[in-house]
Design an enzyme around this catalytic site. Structure first.
Site, PDB file in Angstrom:
ATOM      1  N   HIS A 102      22.641  70.510  -3.750  1.00 10.36           N
ATOM      2  CA  HIS A 102      23.958  70.574  -3.329  1.00 10.36           C
ATOM      3  C   HIS A 102      24.801  71.051  -4.476  1.00 10.36           C
ATOM      4  CE1 HIS A 102      23.653  68.158   0.307  1.00 10.36           C
ATOM      5  NE2 HIS A 102      22.803  67.159  -0.529  1.00 10.36           N
ATOM      6  N   HIS A 112      17.313  73.233   1.564  1.00  5.10           N
ATOM      7  CA  HIS A 112      16.499  72.048   1.692  1.00  5.10           C
ATOM      8  C   HIS A 112      15.000  72.687   1.754  1.00  5.10           C
ATOM      9  CE1 HIS A 112      13.739  70.124   4.827  1.00  5.10           C
ATOM     10  NE2 HIS A 112      13.939  69.122   3.871  1.00  5.10           N
ATOM     11  N   TYR A 115       7.143  70.372   1.702  1.00  2.31           N
ATOM     12  CA  TYR A 115       6.003  70.409   2.219  1.00  2.31           C
ATOM     13  C   TYR A 115       5.098  69.332   2.103  1.00  2.31           C
ATOM     14  CZ  TYR A 115       7.475  75.192   2.699  1.00  2.31           C
ATOM     15  OH  TYR A 115       8.334  76.419   2.775  1.00  2.31           O
ATOM     16  N   HIS A 146      15.472  84.513   4.952  1.00  5.73           N
ATOM     17  CA  HIS A 146      14.628  84.734   6.120  1.00  5.73           C
ATOM     18  C   HIS A 146      13.519  85.644   5.699  1.00  5.73           C
ATOM     19  CE1 HIS A 146      15.712  82.339   9.453  1.00  5.73           C
ATOM     20  NE2 HIS A 146      16.889  82.263   9.044  1.00  5.73           N
TER      21      HIS A 146
END
Length: 342
Positions: A102, A112, A115, A146
């Protein structure tokens, strides 16, 4: 039929996740330049434990938490048995690393990562992903996040991002608000190399359709281990360039108030919908570590309405809805015309 994992599967995955925690924490401390992570090691009564690291009141990060856990138990909770009924009645093992950052500056997104790896009797599986939650987003930042995760997926299989991107859009969705938590990223669960890639509940959604089009998965344990490794390594190049670009961007109390208001949505998702939170609480995990994902400050405002054509309205009109972030030329044109591209 599931192939058995390697003999050293637990130790190998544990070391991968511990090293990922170390690398991310070191990089975040170097970037922040002020605050350091404090670490608490903990043990769980039913078996296992972990180490929780939290950085507070830094130059960049208001709060950053990076967890590692390695836990065992006698019986998995019903929330998992409903997805993997063949695990019922078996002792189980799970290891994972999870992280929520944050930042102070509203122009730097919350992020976030998680795994994880499970074994239970005859079954094993990998899960995980990463997603970005901006408050004042820019399309080039979204694309970078992305692009890096797409490259990581395609190192293992060229088709994975086609499923994991829409699966992330589907998972990080606030049903009671009818909006996405952010701009997504990648998400996957119950990956054991058998059947279709998609293992979610929305059989008519985009992730399911993409998975059905691809057909059966031929990924083995090593492939799925590499997926977690590649995606974990993709985090820093996907996120830190955004931090470096936005950290000195000026903001006012107006932007800060909007950030706190939108953080409220983050709280709502994690407490109402997030399966990781539910699993941790159902298996008597360490509460402080489970709820570490929550922001130190957030606010709610009844009936909030953003000003028309404002940055605040663009967030909810565009950036809390699934988009083809990498290829949509109309979206690119709109963002350029409204000064929200770069």
């Amino acid at each position: 039929m599931l192939k058995e994992p390697p003999k050293n599967s637990r130790e190998k995955t544990k070391n991968l996740l511990l090293n990922l925690q170390d690398k991310i924490c070191s990089s975040l401390e170097n970037a922040d330049g002020k605050a350091k992570f404090t670490e608490e090691s903990w043990l769980r009564d039913e078996g296992g434990g972990g180490r929780s690291r939290v950085l507070k009141n830094g130059t960049i990060f208001e709060q950053a938490g990076v967890n590692f856990s390695e836990v065992q138990g006698k019986e998995l909770p019903q929330s998992i048995i409903s997805q993997r009924p063949e695990a019922k009645g078996h002792e189980w093992f799970a290891t994972g690393t999870s992280m929520v950052l944050h930042p102070k500056n509203p122009y730097i997104p919350t992020v976030h990562l998680n795994y994880r790896y499970f074994e239970a009797g005859p079954v094993w599986w990998f899960g995980g992903g990463a997603d970005l939650t901006p408050f004042y987003p820019y399309l080039c930042d979204v694309r970078n996040f992305h692009k890096e995760h797409k490259k990581a997926c395609e190192k293992v299989d060229k088709n994975l991002y086609k499923v994991l991107k829409p699966w992330c859009d589907e998972y990080f969705f606030l049903k009671h608000r009818n909006e996405s938590r952010g701009i997504g990223g990648i998400f996957y669960d119950y990956q054991d190399g058998t059947g279709n890639i998609y293992r979610g509940n929305n059989k008519n959604g985009q992730a399911s359709k993409a998975s059905q089009k691809i057909g059966k998965s031929n990924l083995n344990w090593d492939d799925l281990f590499s997926l977690a490794e590649n995606c974990g390594q993709a985090f820093l190049p996907s996120y830190m360039p955004i931090v470096e670009k936005r950290v000195s961007q000026n903001y006012s109390s107006k932007e800060k108030e909007f950030q706190l208001y939108r953080r409220g949505r983050y709280v709502e998702f994690n407490l109402v919908w997030d399966r990781g939170t539910i699993f941790g609480l159902q298996t008597n995990g360490r509460t402080e570590s489970i709820l570490m994902s929550l922001p130190p400050l957030a606010r709610w405002e009844y009936g909030y309405k953003a000003k028309k054509a404002s940055r605040e309205e663009f967030l909810t009109l565009i950036f809390t809805k699934p988009q083809d972030w990498l290829n949509d030329k109309d979206l690119e044109k709109f963002c350029m015309e409204n000064n929200i591209f770069n």
